[in-house]
Each structure stands twice: as C-alpha cells, then as structure tokens.
Write a protein that holds these residues in place. Structure first.
Motif, PDB file in Angstrom:
ATOM      1  N   THR A 164       0.649  -1.023  -0.045  1.00 51.00           N
ATOM      2  CA  THR A 164      -0.079  -0.011  -0.022  1.00 51.00           C
ATOM      3  C   THR A 164       0.837   1.196   0.015  1.00 51.00           C
ATOM      4  N   GLU A 165       0.213   2.286  -0.366  1.00 51.38           N
ATOM      5  CA  GLU A 165       0.932   3.459  -0.757  1.00 51.38           C
ATOM      6  C   GLU A 165      -0.051   4.759   0.182  1.00 51.38           C
ATOM      7  N   ASP A 166       0.372   5.143   1.041  1.00 55.59           N
ATOM      8  CA  ASP A 166      -0.534   6.146   1.926  1.00 55.59           C
ATOM      9  C   ASP A 166      -2.069   5.724   2.082  1.00 55.59           C
ATOM     10  N   GLY A 167      -2.074   4.227   2.340  1.00 54.28           N
ATOM     11  CA  GLY A 167      -3.384   3.707   2.599  1.00 54.28           C
ATOM     12  C   GLY A 167      -4.107   3.265   1.574  1.00 54.28           C
ATOM     13  N   THR A 229      -2.901  19.501  -7.232  1.00 49.26           N
ATOM     14  CA  THR A 229      -3.630  18.322  -6.058  1.00 49.26           C
ATOM     15  C   THR A 229      -2.594  17.233  -5.976  1.00 49.26           C
ATOM     16  N   ALA A 230      -2.018  16.888  -7.041  1.00 47.65           N
ATOM     17  CA  ALA A 230      -1.091  15.546  -6.878  1.00 47.65           C
ATOM     18  C   ALA A 230       0.283  16.017  -5.935  1.00 47.65           C
ATOM     19  N   PHE A 235       0.895  12.261  -4.695  1.00 45.50           N
ATOM     20  CA  PHE A 235       0.550  11.185  -5.662  1.00 45.50           C
ATOM     21  C   PHE A 235       0.989  11.489  -6.964  1.00 45.50           C
ATOM     22  N   VAL A 236       1.476  10.487  -7.924  1.00 44.84           N
ATOM     23  CA  VAL A 236       2.013  10.751  -8.881  1.00 44.84           C
ATOM     24  C   VAL A 236       0.924  11.045 -10.051  1.00 44.84           C
ATOM     25  N   PRO A 237       0.839  12.221 -10.615  1.00 49.66           N
ATOM     26  CA  PRO A 237      -0.299  12.432 -11.663  1.00 49.66           C
ATOM     27  C   PRO A 237      -0.309  11.866 -13.167  1.00 49.66           C
ATOM     28  N   ARG A 238      -1.315  11.503 -13.528  1.00 49.04           N
ATOM     29  CA  ARG A 238      -1.304  11.236 -14.698  1.00 49.04           C
ATOM     30  C   ARG A 238      -1.243  12.151 -15.768  1.00 49.04           C
ATOM     31  N   PRO A 239      -0.550  11.937 -17.152  1.00 49.97           N
ATOM     32  CA  PRO A 239      -0.276  13.154 -17.829  1.00 49.97           C
ATOM     33  C   PRO A 239      -1.478  13.727 -18.544  1.00 49.97           C
ATOM     34  N   LEU A 240      -1.540  14.799 -19.175  1.00 49.75           N
ATOM     35  CA  LEU A 240      -2.808  15.328 -19.901  1.00 49.75           C
ATOM     36  C   LEU A 240      -3.379  14.490 -20.864  1.00 49.75           C
ATOM     37  N   PRO A 241      -2.575  13.786 -21.619  1.00 47.57           N
ATOM     38  CA  PRO A 241      -2.997  12.852 -22.760  1.00 47.57           C
ATOM     39  C   PRO A 241      -3.934  11.763 -22.414  1.00 47.57           C
ATOM     40  N   TYR A 242      -3.503  11.401 -21.225  1.00 55.48           N
ATOM     41  CA  TYR A 242      -4.530  10.200 -20.662  1.00 55.48           C
ATOM     42  C   TYR A 242      -5.832  10.648 -20.507  1.00 55.48           C
TER      43      TYR A 242
END
Length: 373
Positions: A164-167, A229-230, A235-242
């Motif tokens: 787990t990562e941060d719960g 926010t990330a 947390f690791v954000p997803r890129p805009l193209p996602y």
C-alpha cells in the motif's frame, strides 16, 4: 451447467452491458481504448441455448521480450457470482487466457462484502482505539461474499495482498464510499448531508461560485489543478494526454459516458472533477482543486452539482470511489474519508482482487520483481 466462452464484438459487449443496471466503467469496451499499453479483448459466456449470459473486458500486458501476458479484468468479469457452479464460469476463461499466452490472471469480482453507515464511519474516525475500517463492526454484512471467497480459494485463486501507498492498495480500490439514490428524492439526499456540507454549499452559493459543465477543450484547465492536487496530496499525476484519450474513447462510445465539471469564482477556476456513467451507476472519477479561495467552498459546490445531475438522470448510486481504510488521524487521507462520509451514504468493502497463476514459476518471478521495485 457448462458455459462456452469466446471473443465477442464490441457491439455485442456493449449491448450486454447496456441491458444491465450496473456494470463497472472498466468493464465496457471503450475502457480498452483508454489503455493503449494493454491489448484488450471482450470475452463472452454463452449458455447451452447460445445466449450471451456473461461478459468481461480483459486487458493483456506483455512481458518485455517474451510473448507472455499478464491478464487483468478490472472490476470484472460480469458473470453470476452467486451461482453454485462458479467454477464452470471461471474455468473456460482460464483456459482461453492460457491459450492466449497469459502466465497470470487477476480479476476484481464486483461483489460487496460489508457496508458501514456514514455515522459508523464518523464514530470510528473519532475513536482513538480504531486503527482500520476493516476492524470496525460493519453495519451490514453480505453473507454470500464469504461463500464466494471460499469457492475462489478452493478453486486455486488467491486474494492479492499488494503493498500500500498512503493507505491505498495497488490495483482497484477495495474500499469505496457510495451514496444510494434509489427511492430517494433530491431533498432527502440533501438532508442526508452532514451539517458542514450543507453549510458549505450555501456558503459557496452566497459567495457566487458557479459550477459549469465543460468539455474536451477544458481538460488542460482541469489538468493544471490536478497536478497541483497531486503535489499537495503526494501522488503521481497522470499526464494530460491520458485524460484526453479517456475523453475521446469514452464519449465516442456514449456522449454522456464522461463529463467534466468546473467550479468558477470571479473568473478563476478553483476546482474541477470528472464524472463517469454506466447505466444507473455514476462515479466521481478524478478530482482537482487549488488552495486559493478555499473559503468559498468550491469542492462542496462541485460535488453537489454532480450529485444533483446524477440524480436527475436517474442514477441508483453516486460513487465517490476509493477511500483509505486507515483511521489514524495522522494520515492525510483521513481528511478525504471525512469529506466523503459527510455526504451521507456508506463505506463499502468489495471482495478485493484475486489472482490465478497459470505459470507458477513466471508468476512468482514477476511478483518478486515487482516487490523489489
């Protein structure tokens, strides 16, 4: 009864999902288009009369330099999980995936195990002796869940216990927060909000916060807030193209499958969120906000608009998605749990994700590799 399994068309799969009140947004054909690093297949189960009685979206991820695949059915497949012949549903799927070259299969049965009311969750957060939600006595238990878990275990499946990562666990969340809408008017749902939520919604309205529905061209604005926010929530954000790919894929399948909401105040965008819909189930998917002007409460205004729209379209449930099961006040995710619990509703535990090793040596080797990363 034995079932015949074969690859089905997108149209067959979509028609099957559309005929059901609730199917995960990760179990519709378009979700495969959101994941270009995976190869997607729609699987169909047919009974003795040739009727399509089950379906699943399987994602296949290849190992580097080896034509072997990890097979993943997130929040699926959609079969009769309460059937006494459950093995007759799963055995043909394993045989098919083994023939495809899969060395391991992971799935997430959409089976609820326990539920905790918002009041119980609130009391548990306030109780210094309570460390994890799973240790708190549930408001209701689903007796079939234990029986299904036993059948899976006897058939050779093992529940994953990822790090787990941060719960939050890897994969899809085992614990979520949902607000049931069935049989409730919007006024009743509003009365179910806690006092802080109702106060914040009124404060946002008085301050002039306007929540609007956006589109594809507004995704960069959303993503700017999302990356902030990330960084803030670690947390690791997803890129805009996602998100652009997600919008294109999901709305091509259904124009209302994915929606974007933005909260404005005096020309400034303070919060944004995506909302997904499949049948009668609506999910708050990704959220984003800035620390600027927090006092005008844009997040409560945003969620209330989304909940109101979901109710108007006939949703049976509004799903806030994942929550942490840790109740320790020092954990920063407890604040998010408290925010979601303030909307009323209930915390829900699903049966979790399960794996079946088709090639035990390769399964162990990959598991060891991932654990060392």
């Amino acid at each position: 009864m034995s079932y015949r399994l074969k690859v089905i068309t997108r149209q067959e799969h979509l028609a099957f999902a559309a005929a059901r009140p609730s199917v995960s947004h990760m179990q519709v054909p378009s979700w495969g288009d959101v994941k270009p690093d995976w190869r997607a297949e729609s699987l169909g189960w047919f009974d003795g009369d040739g009727r399509l009685v089950g379906a699943g979206l399987v994602l296949l991820r290849s190992l580097p330099k080896v034509r072997r695949y990890f097979a993943y059915l997130p929040e699926g497949p959609v079969v009769d999980w309460t059937a006494p012949d459950l093995e007759q549903w799963l055995a043909p799927m394993l045989a098919h995936l083994k023939e495809r070259g899969a060395f391991s299969v992971r799935m997430g049965p959409p089976v609820v195990a326990r539920r905790w009311s918002a009041d119980v969750v609130k009391a548990a957060i306030a109780d210094p002796a309570a460390e994890r939600l799973g240790d708190v006595e549930a408001t209701t238990r689903e007796p079939a869940a234990d029986e299904i878990a036993g059948r899976l275990h006897r058939a050779g499946w093992r529940r994953t216990e990822p790090g787990t990562e941060d719960g939050f666990a890897a994969g899809q969340p085992r614990y979520v927060f949902q607000v049931p809408f069935t049989g409730r008017s919007l006024d009743e749902i509003e009365r179910g909000l806690n006092q802080q939520w109702r106060r914040n919604i009124k404060k946002a309205e008085k301050a002039g916060v306007k929540v609007v529905e956006g589109g594809y061209d507004d995704l960069p604005v959303f993503h700017t807030l999302y990356t902030e926010t990330a960084e803030r929530d670690r947390f690791v954000p997803r890129p805009l193209p996602y998100f652009q790919r997600m919008w294109t894929a999901l709305t091509a399948e259904d124009p209302r499958r994915m929606r974007l909401y933005l909260a404005h105040h005096d020309g400034d965008t303070l919060a944004a969120a995506t909302m997904l819909t499949v049948g009668e189930h609506v999910w708050y998917s990704y959220g984003a906000s800035t620390v600027r002007k927090r006092e005008v409460q844009p997040n409560n205004a945003l969620q209330w608009r989304m909940m109101s729209d979901a109710h108007e379209q006939g949703a049976a449930v509004y799903d806030f998605r994942g929550i942490t099961d840790t109740l320790e006040e020092s954990n920063h995710l407890v604040g998010l749990l408290r925010f979601k619990a303030g909307a009323g509703g209930e915390a829900v535990e699903y049966l979790g994700e399960w794996e079946y090793p088709l090639n035990k040596a390769l399964h162990r080797a990959v598991g060891f590799y991932l654990s060392r990363r």
